[in-house]
Scaffold this motif. Structure first.
Motif, PDB file in Angstrom:
ATOM      1  N   GLY A 159       0.808  -1.211   0.000  1.00  0.00           N
ATOM      2  CA  GLY A 159       0.000   0.000   0.000  1.00  0.00           C
ATOM      3  C   GLY A 159       0.838   1.256   0.000  1.00  0.00           C
ATOM      4  N   ARG A 160       0.217   2.391  -0.350  1.00  0.00           N
ATOM      5  CA  ARG A 160       0.934   3.656  -0.487  1.00  0.00           C
ATOM      6  C   ARG A 160       1.682   4.069   0.778  1.00  0.00           C
ATOM      7  NH1 ARG A 160      -3.850   4.963  -3.250  1.00  0.00           N
ATOM      8  NH2 ARG A 160      -3.529   5.416  -5.458  1.00  0.00           N
ATOM      9  N   LYS A 161       1.143   3.718   1.931  1.00  0.00           N
ATOM     10  CA  LYS A 161       1.736   4.177   3.185  1.00  0.00           C
ATOM     11  C   LYS A 161       2.956   3.354   3.603  1.00  0.00           C
ATOM     12  CE  LYS A 161      -2.130   3.642   5.405  1.00  0.00           C
ATOM     13  NZ  LYS A 161      -3.138   3.627   6.496  1.00  0.00           N
ATOM     14  N   ASN A 162       3.275   2.317   2.808  1.00  0.00           N
ATOM     15  CA  ASN A 162       4.346   1.410   3.220  1.00  0.00           C
ATOM     16  C   ASN A 162       5.355   1.123   2.115  1.00  0.00           C
ATOM     17  OD1 ASN A 162       3.328   0.603   6.002  1.00  0.00           O
ATOM     18  ND2 ASN A 162       1.548   0.092   4.734  1.00  0.00           N
ATOM     19  N   VAL A 163       5.350   1.941   1.072  1.00  0.00           N
ATOM     20  CA  VAL A 163       6.247   1.706  -0.064  1.00  0.00           C
ATOM     21  C   VAL A 163       7.709   1.838   0.348  1.00  0.00           C
ATOM     22  CG1 VAL A 163       6.974   2.550  -2.325  1.00  0.00           C
ATOM     23  CG2 VAL A 163       4.551   2.430  -1.768  1.00  0.00           C
ATOM     24  N   LEU A 164       8.058   2.960   0.933  1.00  0.00           N
ATOM     25  CA  LEU A 164       9.460   3.225   1.260  1.00  0.00           C
ATOM     26  C   LEU A 164       9.973   2.284   2.344  1.00  0.00           C
ATOM     27  CD1 LEU A 164       9.372   7.137   1.255  1.00  0.00           C
ATOM     28  CD2 LEU A 164       9.979   5.588  -0.605  1.00  0.00           C
ATOM     29  N   SER A 165       9.153   2.002   3.333  1.00  0.00           N
ATOM     30  CA  SER A 165       9.582   1.116   4.413  1.00  0.00           C
ATOM     31  C   SER A 165       9.845  -0.294   3.890  1.00  0.00           C
ATOM     32  CB  SER A 165       8.528   1.080   5.522  1.00  0.00           C
ATOM     33  OG  SER A 165       7.310   0.538   5.048  1.00  0.00           O
ATOM     34  N   THR A 166       9.049  -0.730   2.923  1.00  0.00           N
ATOM     35  CA  THR A 166       9.253  -2.054   2.338  1.00  0.00           C
ATOM     36  C   THR A 166      10.522  -2.072   1.491  1.00  0.00           C
ATOM     37  OG1 THR A 166       6.867  -2.451   2.291  1.00  0.00           O
ATOM     38  CG2 THR A 166       8.230  -3.809   0.846  1.00  0.00           C
ATOM     39  N   MET A 167      10.733  -1.029   0.712  1.00  0.00           N
ATOM     40  CA  MET A 167      11.898  -0.980  -0.168  1.00  0.00           C
ATOM     41  C   MET A 167      13.206  -0.924   0.618  1.00  0.00           C
ATOM     42  SD  MET A 167      10.474   1.557  -3.197  1.00  0.00           S
ATOM     43  CE  MET A 167      11.711   1.144  -4.433  1.00  0.00           C
ATOM     44  N   ILE A 168      13.230  -0.162   1.698  1.00  0.00           N
ATOM     45  CA  ILE A 168      14.481  -0.034   2.445  1.00  0.00           C
ATOM     46  C   ILE A 168      14.821  -1.319   3.191  1.00  0.00           C
ATOM     47  CG2 ILE A 168      13.404   0.978   4.493  1.00  0.00           C
ATOM     48  CD1 ILE A 168      16.956   1.614   3.073  1.00  0.00           C
ATOM     49  N   GLN A 219       7.978   4.843  10.872  1.00  0.00           N
ATOM     50  CA  GLN A 219       9.313   4.269  11.054  1.00  0.00           C
ATOM     51  C   GLN A 219      10.423   5.118  10.452  1.00  0.00           C
ATOM     52  OE1 GLN A 219       9.895   0.854  12.648  1.00  0.00           O
ATOM     53  NE2 GLN A 219       8.075   1.866  13.440  1.00  0.00           N
ATOM     54  N   HIS A 220      10.085   5.930   9.430  1.00  0.00           N
ATOM     55  CA  HIS A 220      11.140   6.641   8.703  1.00  0.00           C
ATOM     56  C   HIS A 220      10.885   8.140   8.538  1.00  0.00           C
ATOM     57  CE1 HIS A 220      12.764   2.686   7.724  1.00  0.00           C
ATOM     58  NE2 HIS A 220      11.549   2.328   7.337  1.00  0.00           N
ATOM     59  N   ASN A 221       9.725   8.587   8.957  1.00  0.00           N
ATOM     60  CA  ASN A 221       9.378   9.997   8.833  1.00  0.00           C
ATOM     61  C   ASN A 221       9.488  10.471   7.381  1.00  0.00           C
ATOM     62  OD1 ASN A 221       8.501  12.476   9.864  1.00  0.00           O
ATOM     63  ND2 ASN A 221      10.586  13.239  10.121  1.00  0.00           N
ATOM     64  N   GLU A 222       9.044   9.641   6.467  1.00  0.00           N
ATOM     65  CA  GLU A 222       9.067   9.959   5.038  1.00  0.00           C
ATOM     66  C   GLU A 222       7.726   9.584   4.426  1.00  0.00           C
ATOM     67  OE1 GLU A 222      13.708   9.395   3.738  1.00  0.00           O
ATOM     68  OE2 GLU A 222      12.613   7.579   4.266  1.00  0.00           O
ATOM     69  N   LYS A 223       7.479  10.073   3.213  1.00  0.00           N
ATOM     70  CA  LYS A 223       6.199   9.794   2.567  1.00  0.00           C
ATOM     71  C   LYS A 223       6.417   9.579   1.076  1.00  0.00           C
ATOM     72  CE  LYS A 223       2.508  12.057   3.773  1.00  0.00           C
ATOM     73  NZ  LYS A 223       1.501  13.139   3.935  1.00  0.00           N
ATOM     74  N   TYR A 224       5.781   8.515   0.569  1.00  0.00           N
ATOM     75  CA  TYR A 224       5.793   8.233  -0.857  1.00  0.00           C
ATOM     76  C   TYR A 224       4.593   8.908  -1.501  1.00  0.00           C
ATOM     77  CZ  TYR A 224       4.866   5.573  -5.143  1.00  0.00           C
ATOM     78  OH  TYR A 224       4.598   5.214  -6.444  1.00  0.00           O
TER      79      TYR A 224
END
Length: 468
Positions: free
Chosen positions: A78-87, A437-442
């Motif tokens: 989902g959109r809210k978890n793109v970056l956390s999954t990739m990292i 977890q990362h204070n970032e947004k996709y």
């Protein structure tokens, strides 16, 4: 600013200690093959520039698979978890690269201890690697080149597990899992399967490029992780960016040529053979998954073809250098049908929450490939083999890999959960791991207006999900 805890600073302190310790390690000079000769004066080792060039390229190919995997997984959550999954997939490149130099290469390929694990002191901090004689199974390339090629496999393996625990696992907990998984799961399996004195190697188990070491280990760890972490609060999540999945699939397919053909450890006819079986199985599996969906009343989808192709690549991995190219069609086809059916069954008939079907695709794909290697292999078992035919040998190797990787991974998830709670809070899960977890947004690929998603888009997503 919140007060720092010991758990927050511990990773930095450990890395600092490793970096300082490395200052006191004397670097070795490059090994000169001309210095080792037979009684008649001829060299024992002769490097081949073509083999070196191909293995360097293969290293780069396989490394590319890790960011490719990040795109593949990142596009499906989902959109809210793109970056956390990739990292979580990508950070393995940093963790395993350092751990490999310190002790992991030694645990995988060091002096054998009972055929189960390598001596951690053999290549500790890369001791005797730069100036070491070539590996027995790769005598035409320098030992450090073989070591770095193997590193790329170790990097991507824990990254595969991410898909089963996505959207609910803490980043800090997963980084600890990567370390422990590498040491306690990956290293023993790699040693048993690929070291000349390893147990499975001696039994005659055929694993050309990582069916047991990479895919079964990751698939069973994924199953263990999904069981321990339990289900997400909400399973209904539309893929954030399907073009990311398509890009990731293409790069994975590309990198897999280095993964499998590079496992021939040279620019040889065997590499060409493995190249051919790899491409053939991927194509057949992508079509099989997509057409099987259509046969069950669904529409042909981008996701279906992409997932199927990756399953085919997984299944052909243990068989790539042992089976015929025509048989690769059947291996890809069979693996795709099995994985597709099981993925649907687990998703709709059980409470297991494996968001990206890692167990069904990598675990069962690897198992299918291992067993079909025993059916179609053109290489006869050696003198030390357990049986005179290949299939029962593959069956034993598969059972050992499945039982060991699941049991140890389950224990690791439980242990880490006791040390560092693995699951995020309900509030953090609702906010999304990118932010919590990362204070970032996709935001790319979405229709965000003032930070909100238009209701009509949400309604459209719900309709698509209901149809699927």
């Amino acid at each position: 600013m919140a007060k720092l805890t010991a758990k927050q600073v511990a990773p930095f302190l450990v890395l600092t200690a490793v970096a300082i310790f490395a200052l006191f390690i004397t670097p070795g000079s490059a090994f000169d093959p001309s210095t080792v000769t037979n009684a008649d004066g001829t060299p024992v080792y002769t490097y081949d520039s073509g083999d070196i060039a191909w293995m360097l390229a293969s290293c780069a190919f396989v490394f590319l698979m890790t960011p490719a995997l990040a795109f593949f997984y990142g596009g499906m959550v989902g959109r809210k978890n793109v970056l956390s999954t990739m990292i979580k997939s990508t950070v393995s490149a940093g963790i395993i690269s350092v751990l490999w130099i310190v002790v992991l290469f030694s645990l995988c390929f060091g002096e054998s201890i009972g055929g189960f694990i390598g001596n951690p002191t053999t290549f500790f901090f890369f001791k005797d690697v730069m100036n070491g004689a070539p590996w027995s199974g790769a005598s035409t390339v320098p030992l450090p080149l073989f070591a770095f090629f193997q590193l790329m496999f170790a990097i991507i393996t824990p990254g595969l597990v991410v898909g089963a625990v996505a959207e609910r696992i803490r980043f800090s907990s997963y980084t600890l899992f990567i370390v422990l998984f590498g040491v306690l799961v990956y290293a023993p399996l790699a040693h048993m399967a690929w070291h000349p004195e390893g147990l499975m190697f001696q039994w005659g188990v055929q694993d050309f490029a990582g069916g047991t070491v990479v895919h079964i280990s990751a698939g069973m760890a994924a199953l263990a992780g999904a069981i321990v972490l339990k289900s997400r609060k909400s399973k209904i999540t539309a893929p954030a960016n399907i073009p990311y999945v398509l890009i990731g699939t293409g790069l994975l397919w590309f990198g897999w040529f280095g993964f499998n053909a590079g496992s021939a450890v040279g620019a040889s006819p065997l590499a060409v053979y493995a190249f051919g079986t790899t491409n053939t199985a991927a194509g057949a599996a992508g079509l099989a998954w997509m057409f099987f969906d259509v046969a069950r009343g669904k529409k042909p989808s981008v996701l279906g073809f992409c997932i199927g192709a990756v399953v085919g690549l997984v299944a052909i991995t243990p068989a790539a250098g042992f089976v015929g190219i025509p048989q690769a069609i059947f291996i890809g086809f069979a693996a795709a049908i099995i994985s597709n059916y099981v993925a649907e069954f687990l998703k709709h008939k059980t409470k297991l929450d494996d968001p990206l079907d890692v167990f069904a695709c990598h675990g069962l794909g690897g198992i299918t490939g291992m067993l079909l290697t025993g059916v179609f292999s053109m290489v006869t078992p050696g003198e030390t083999a357990l049986f005179k035919t290949q299939f029962p040998i593959q069956l034993v190797g598969m059972v050992v890999a499945v039982a060991y990787s699941f049991t140890v991974s389950f224990i690791l998830f439980k242990l880490i959960n006791y040390i560092l709670p693995m699951r995020v809070t309900s509030e953090e899960e609702a906010a999304g791991l990118d932010a919590s977890q990362h204070n970032e947004k996709y935001t790319q690929g979405t229709l965000l207006v003032n930070g909100t998603i238009p209701p009509e888009l949400l309604q459209k997503e719900a309709e698509i999900l209901e149809e699927v």
